[in-house]
Design an enzyme around this catalytic site. Structure first.
Site, PDB file in Angstrom:
ATOM      1  N   GLU A 273      32.320  69.550  38.300  1.00  0.00           N
ATOM      2  CA  GLU A 273      33.394  69.221  39.248  1.00  0.00           C
ATOM      3  C   GLU A 273      33.209  67.829  39.838  1.00  0.00           C
ATOM      4  O   GLU A 273      33.147  67.669  41.056  1.00  0.00           O
ATOM      5  CB  GLU A 273      33.419  70.247  40.381  1.00  0.00           C
ATOM      6  CG  GLU A 273      33.613  71.691  39.943  1.00  0.00           C
ATOM      7  CD  GLU A 273      33.517  72.670  41.121  1.00  0.00           C
ATOM      8  OE1 GLU A 273      33.194  72.252  42.243  1.00  0.00           O
ATOM      9  OE2 GLU A 273      33.770  73.858  40.891  1.00  0.00           O
ATOM     10  N   CYS A 342      43.967  52.081  68.142  1.00  0.00           N
ATOM     11  CA  CYS A 342      43.376  52.017  69.477  1.00  0.00           C
ATOM     12  C   CYS A 342      42.156  52.922  69.588  1.00  0.00           C
ATOM     13  O   CYS A 342      42.191  53.948  70.280  1.00  0.00           O
ATOM     14  CB  CYS A 342      44.432  52.394  70.507  1.00  0.00           C
ATOM     15  SG  CYS A 342      45.861  51.348  70.317  1.00  0.00           S
ATOM     16  N   TYR A 371      38.136  59.708  48.158  1.00  0.00           N
ATOM     17  CA  TYR A 371      38.196  60.056  49.575  1.00  0.00           C
ATOM     18  C   TYR A 371      38.774  58.898  50.402  1.00  0.00           C
ATOM     19  O   TYR A 371      38.379  58.678  51.544  1.00  0.00           O
ATOM     20  CB  TYR A 371      36.799  60.478  50.095  1.00  0.00           C
ATOM     21  CG  TYR A 371      36.184  61.561  49.246  1.00  0.00           C
ATOM     22  CD1 TYR A 371      36.672  62.865  49.297  1.00  0.00           C
ATOM     23  CD2 TYR A 371      35.156  61.287  48.336  1.00  0.00           C
ATOM     24  CE1 TYR A 371      36.152  63.859  48.490  1.00  0.00           C
ATOM     25  CE2 TYR A 371      34.622  62.264  47.531  1.00  0.00           C
ATOM     26  CZ  TYR A 371      35.122  63.552  47.606  1.00  0.00           C
ATOM     27  OH  TYR A 371      34.602  64.531  46.801  1.00  0.00           O
TER      28      TYR A 371
HETATM   29  N1  LLP Z   1      33.025  70.569  44.162  1.00  0.00           N
HETATM   30  C1  LLP Z   1      32.995  71.031  45.425  1.00  0.00           C
HETATM   31  C2  LLP Z   1      32.934  72.477  45.656  1.00  0.00           C
HETATM   32  C3  LLP Z   1      33.024  70.130  46.504  1.00  0.00           C
HETATM   33  O1  LLP Z   1      32.982  70.593  47.738  1.00  0.00           O
HETATM   34  C4  LLP Z   1      33.085  68.732  46.258  1.00  0.00           C
HETATM   35  C5  LLP Z   1      33.142  67.772  47.350  1.00  0.00           C
HETATM   36  C6  LLP Z   1      33.131  68.301  44.904  1.00  0.00           C
HETATM   37  C7  LLP Z   1      33.094  69.247  43.900  1.00  0.00           C
HETATM   38  C8  LLP Z   1      33.217  66.848  44.522  1.00  0.00           C
HETATM   39  O2  LLP Z   1      32.129  66.131  44.958  1.00  0.00           O
HETATM   40  P1  LLP Z   1      31.913  64.614  44.480  1.00  0.00           P
HETATM   41  O3  LLP Z   1      31.629  64.631  42.999  1.00  0.00           O
HETATM   42  O4  LLP Z   1      33.118  63.832  44.803  1.00  0.00           O
HETATM   43  O5  LLP Z   1      30.728  64.167  45.265  1.00  0.00           O
HETATM   44  N2  LLP Z   1      34.737  63.035  52.251  1.00  0.00           N
HETATM   45  C9  LLP Z   1      33.375  62.792  51.838  1.00  0.00           C
HETATM   46  C10 LLP Z   1      32.997  63.633  50.637  1.00  0.00           C
HETATM   47  C11 LLP Z   1      33.188  65.118  50.851  1.00  0.00           C
HETATM   48  C12 LLP Z   1      32.876  65.911  49.618  1.00  0.00           C
HETATM   49  C13 LLP Z   1      33.306  67.321  49.753  1.00  0.00           C
HETATM   50  N3  LLP Z   1      33.102  68.124  48.588  1.00  0.00           N
HETATM   51  C14 LLP Z   1      33.195  61.306  51.588  1.00  0.00           C
HETATM   52  O6  LLP Z   1      34.145  60.549  51.781  1.00  0.00           O
HETATM   53  O7  LLP Z   1      32.095  60.861  51.248  1.00  0.00           O
END
Ligand code: LLP
Length: 417
Positions: A273, A342, A371
């Protein structure tokens, strides 16, 4: 590797000058490179060549329809966490049997929508959720394919807000309770156990935590086999980090090798994922300088993008490189790059040496493809910015800038006012 490069000191996205897009679309805007998105997806896919696998791109990192369509067309599926993400995935043409649904708080209507759509697998995070899915299945006379999301209790060594695989977090089931819940699951008539899943966190920059988690999950699978429960799909989540600043995360090949080795000769189909590693460096946020002003020992560069457009610096103190769209090699200045909102937390960079800029200069906030837009909001009644995709020498607005009318869509004033 990405396709935002300078030619004669002007930044290009593939073969289009960023300046030209800014003139036509206005600022701020998100800009994605098709070639980079495609390259990152294919690189990740190649890293798992020897193993039966499905890449379910994590919609939360970037859910633009054009982006999802691209990954779907390359054979990818989708990792979703809401009915809204399911809707987007289906609209983008992702086959439902390539969609996995994670998340601790799935609502009944969302579960029914996913069941009716015929998704591949629900990643269940509690016994109560399992019971509800079984009830929904009974009502719809449809068996729900499920995996349990387990919490392997390993430290991904990342920012606490994006760490999910430790016991203290809300995610998944503890390893001890998971075995019990699996036993209940196999006795529910409208639930079909097909997999197991875990996700330890995001922006992880070492392979060891992934391998440790996988080994712990494999132990549980072995224990389940002794109860006659067999698993076909092993979902190891996302989380592979990228370089924003000085980080040196493993290349997907290294990650792929380590995971394949830890898997050994097991016959599972691996589900991955990834989000950030595919889209993070394939997107930038382009913004224009509105004003500059002298502060105490530094300059404030006030730009037209703000924390509502890209919240990562404010929320996680995240680093995003700031580059000029036109490089003139003048001296650098120490600056805070701030937006018009602000709030003191409204900054894109703090105490950063950036090239000298003036009102009207264009800047790109790098590594904003993951993100970025998905976490944007209308705070301060700021219309959300457009998303643009470049392919070779053409650009396409893949989401229009919101209008003021969009801001009040759905609102009404009751007759007593
Ligand atoms: N699978 C699940 C169950 C997840 O919760 C997430 C991310 C992913 C896959 C994907 O993860 P990645 O490969 O993108 O690391 N907003 C935060 C990141 C939050 C991630 C939440 N879950 C940021 O801007 O760094």
């Amino acid at each position: 590797m990405h396709h935002f490069q300078y030619r004669d000191n002007r930044m290009f996205c593939e073969d289009v000058p960023v300046l030209e897009i800014a003139e036509k679309v206005g600022t701020p805007f998100y800009l994605y490179s098709h070639a980079t998105l495609r390259h990152h997806f294919l690189t990740f896919q190649k890293a798992f060549e020897g193993v039966p696998h499905l890449i379910c791109f994590s919609a939360k990192s970037n859910s633009n329809l054009a982006v999802l369509r691209l990954f779907g067309s390359l054979g990818g599926g989708l990792d979703i966490v809401s009915g809204g993400e399911l809707f987007r995935g289906l609209q983008a043409g992702i086959p439902p049997d390539r969609i996995v649904y994670s998340g601790v708080g799935k609502r009944e209507d969302e579960i029914e929508y996913a069941l009716r759509s015929g998704i591949m697998m629900f990643n269940i995070e509690s016994l109560q959720e399992l019971e509800l899915i079984n009830q929904c299945g009974a009502r719809l006379k449809k068996e729900a394919p499920i995996a349990l999301r387990v919490n392997p209790d390993v430290d991904p060594k990342t920012h606490p807000y994006i760490s999910t695989g430790l016991k203290k977090e809300k995610f998944g089931l503890g390893m001890e309770s998971a075995a019990e819940v699996y036993k209940s699951a196999s006795s529910f008539p409208f639930v079909k156990v097909i997999g197991i899943s875990c996700h330890i966190g995001s922006q992880v920059t070492e392979v060891t935590p992934f391998v440790d988690a996988l080994n712990r999950v494999k132990e549980l699978i072995a224990a389940l086999e002794t109860f006659g429960i067999s698993i076909s799909y092993l979902d190891i989540g996302g989380g592979l980090g990228i370089t924003y600043d000085q980080e040196s995360p493993p290349h997907p090949d290294e990650y792929g090798r380590a995971i394949s080795q830890a898997l050994g000769d097991s016959a599972f189909t691996l589900i991955l994922e990834p989000g950030r590693v595919i889209v993070g460096n394939a997107g930038v946020l382009v913004t224009r300088v509105l004003y500059t002003k002298e502060g105490e020992g530094k300059v404030f560069v006030i730009v037209d993008a703000a924390m509502n457009d890209l919240i990562r610096p404010s929320l996680y103190n995240a680093f995003h490189a700031i580059e000029p769209v036109v490089r003139d090699h003048k001296e650098t200045v120490r600056a805070d790059v701030v937006g018009p909102i602000c709030e003191s937390a409204d900054f894109l960079a703090k105490d950063r040496h950036i090239p000298h800029v003036e009102a009207g200069s264009l800047l790109t906030v790098m590594s904003a493809g993951a993100y970025g837009f998905t976490m944007s909001s209308n705070y301060n009644s700021r219309p959300r910015v457009p998303e643009v995709m470049v392919k070779e020498d053409q650009f396409y607005v893949v989401r229009a800038r919101e209008s003021y009318e969009d801001l009040i869509k759905g609102e009404s004033i009751p007759p007593f006012l």
